[in-house]
Design a protein around this motif. Structure first.
Motif, PDB file in Angstrom:
ATOM      1  N   VAL A  16       0.859  -1.175   0.000  1.00  0.00           N
ATOM      2  CA  VAL A  16       0.000   0.000   0.000  1.00  0.00           C
ATOM      3  C   VAL A  16       0.899   1.230   0.000  1.00  0.00           C
ATOM      4  O   VAL A  16       1.826   1.327   0.810  1.00  0.00           O
ATOM      5  N   VAL A  17       0.651   2.147  -0.924  1.00  0.00           N
ATOM      6  CA  VAL A  17       1.528   3.307  -1.050  1.00  0.00           C
ATOM      7  C   VAL A  17       0.738   4.598  -0.940  1.00  0.00           C
ATOM      8  O   VAL A  17      -0.456   4.657  -1.240  1.00  0.00           O
ATOM      9  N   PHE A  18       1.451   5.607  -0.493  1.00  0.00           N
ATOM     10  CA  PHE A  18       0.927   6.973  -0.484  1.00  0.00           C
ATOM     11  C   PHE A  18       1.652   7.727  -1.590  1.00  0.00           C
ATOM     12  O   PHE A  18       2.877   7.746  -1.661  1.00  0.00           O
ATOM     13  N   GLN A  29       6.217   7.884  -4.501  1.00  0.00           N
ATOM     14  CA  GLN A  29       5.418   6.840  -3.865  1.00  0.00           C
ATOM     15  C   GLN A  29       6.121   6.373  -2.598  1.00  0.00           C
ATOM     16  O   GLN A  29       7.278   5.989  -2.634  1.00  0.00           O
ATOM     17  N   ARG A  30       5.415   6.419  -1.500  1.00  0.00           N
ATOM     18  CA  ARG A  30       5.949   5.987  -0.213  1.00  0.00           C
ATOM     19  C   ARG A  30       5.091   4.848   0.325  1.00  0.00           C
ATOM     20  O   ARG A  30       3.868   4.982   0.426  1.00  0.00           O
ATOM     21  N   GLU A  31       5.747   3.751   0.644  1.00  0.00           N
ATOM     22  CA  GLU A  31       5.004   2.630   1.206  1.00  0.00           C
ATOM     23  C   GLU A  31       4.448   2.986   2.583  1.00  0.00           C
ATOM     24  O   GLU A  31       5.115   3.611   3.396  1.00  0.00           O
ATOM     25  N   VAL A  32       3.228   2.569   2.818  1.00  0.00           N
ATOM     26  CA  VAL A  32       2.608   2.757   4.124  1.00  0.00           C
ATOM     27  C   VAL A  32       3.131   1.664   5.054  1.00  0.00           C
ATOM     28  O   VAL A  32       3.161   0.484   4.691  1.00  0.00           O
ATOM     29  N   TYR A  97       0.784  13.748  15.413  1.00  0.00           N
ATOM     30  CA  TYR A  97       1.689  12.933  14.617  1.00  0.00           C
ATOM     31  C   TYR A  97       3.093  13.535  14.552  1.00  0.00           C
ATOM     32  O   TYR A  97       3.257  14.737  14.327  1.00  0.00           O
TER      33      TYR A  97
END
Length: 358
Positions: A16-18, A29-32, A97
């Motif tokens: 799942v990526v952001f 793209q950054r993996e969650v 956060y």
């Protein structure tokens, strides 16, 4: 996959990526990833103390939130017998956060010789957290999180430190030796290689040169005569391992040879023979015995001299299985009114690991 007509299924795993847009790099793209709601990290996870003496240390605990909601966090230390903290619990507020707080405890007491643990804990929302992570984030690799328990390993060593000892330390490559010395009550002053030629060396009893310093700092070679003169005047000069630069004229007081490929003892548990157990370097101010080579990590020694001038006294012999013993791990030579010590022992690996014999 199961063939057609049989209600086939296809299993496919994908992260799942952001995704977001960067003005320079374009689509990112950054993996969650799942992380602890509260992470607990410590700066110095391995420390030394002198056994049986009064210890006063500051333990810094970093707490970090991965929760978008505010959290109150109670931070405490679990201490070994003999140590006490100035506060049982501290409460901090993390307001969302990535909010972070540094909590400092003052710890005092005495420890018996051996291995001890200080554990940092954070309690929030009925959950206890004893883990932290470091984020490794570079453009050319996938993001990684390196997790480690929130534990300080304390190595309490029964070691004698002469009260007049004053050490000047010249750092080398990947050199983590110097930080361990003040923890043992040794007065240490760092000297840059560029300043060796102008520093007043007479205020030191000992100068220690870090691993591969002559290779990393070419300016140290022309200034080396001042270090040798320091020993000739009555000081102790300790030089940790170098590579083939150590065979250059003028680097060591007397010649050595290093084989190609170099001699190395890669088995961390390889037997070590004390060639002369009564040698001063093995008895004053601390007696070095076979047990001091227990628990070493990765290797014993590297770039060991194959031959050396007869004015050097070898005090150890060691070798990997099936190889001939090498006597170049510690070489001691009188120099004027002082002493020159060359060691190819991998102390730069042992001290950061808390090995007591190191």
């Amino acid at each position: 996959w199961v063939g057609p007509g049989t209600g086939g299924l296809v299993a496919y795993d994908t992260p799942v990526v952001f995704r977001f847009a960067d003005d320079v790099r374009g689509d990112i793209q950054r993996e969650v990833a799942g992380v602890p709601a509260v992470s607990v990290s410590l700066d110095d996870r391995v420390q030394y103390v002198r056994a049986g003496t009064v210890v006063e240390r500051t333990v810094d605990v970093r707490v970090r939130s991965a929760d978008v909601n505010p959290r109150d966090v109670q931070v405490s230390l679990a201490l070994p017998q003999g140590l006490q903290a100035d506060s049982a619990t501290r409460t901090v507020a993390l307001r969302g956060y990535d909010a972070q707080q540094l909590v400092s405890f003052r710890v005092r007491g005495r420890l018996s010789a051996g291995q001890h643990r200080i554990v940092a804990r954070a309690v929030s929302g009925g959950e206890t957290y004893e883990m932290g992570y470091e984020l490794v984030d570079y453009e050319h690799i996938r993001r990684q999180r390196i997790y480690s328990p929130s534990v300080v390993q304390v190595s309490a060593v029964d070691v004698q430190v002469p009260p007049a000892l004053r050490v000047g330390y010249i750092a080398g490559v990947s050199d983590n030796v110097a930080p361990a010395l003040p923890q043992l009550g040794i007065a240490v002053t760092t000297i840059s290689a560029a300043d060796v030629g102008s520093t007043d060396l007479s205020r030191f009893t000992t100068i220690v040169v870090g691993p591969r310093a002559y290779d990393a700092h070419p300016e140290l070679v022309p200034a080396n005569q001042r270090l040798l003169d320091f020993a000739r005047g009555g000081g102790t000069l300790v030089v940790q391992y170098g590579q083939y630069e150590m065979t250059q004229p003028g680097v060591m007081p007397f010649p050595i040879t290093i084989n190609r490929p170099h001699d190395r003892v890669t088995h961390e548990s390889a037997p070590v023979t004390l060639l002369d157990a009564s040698a001063r370097v093995l008895t004053v101010p601390n007696r070095i015995a076979g047990r001091d080579f227990d628990g070493w990590v990765q290797e014993r020694a590297l770039y060991m001299p194959r031959t050396f001038d007869e004015r050097y006294q070898p005090v150890l012999a060691m070798n990997d299985p099936g190889e001939a013993p090498n006597r170049g791990a510690i070489l001691v030579a009188p120099l004027g009114r002082g002493t020159y010590v060359y060691t190819s022992l991998a102390l730069f690996r042992q001290l950061p690991a808390g090995v007591p014999g190191a």
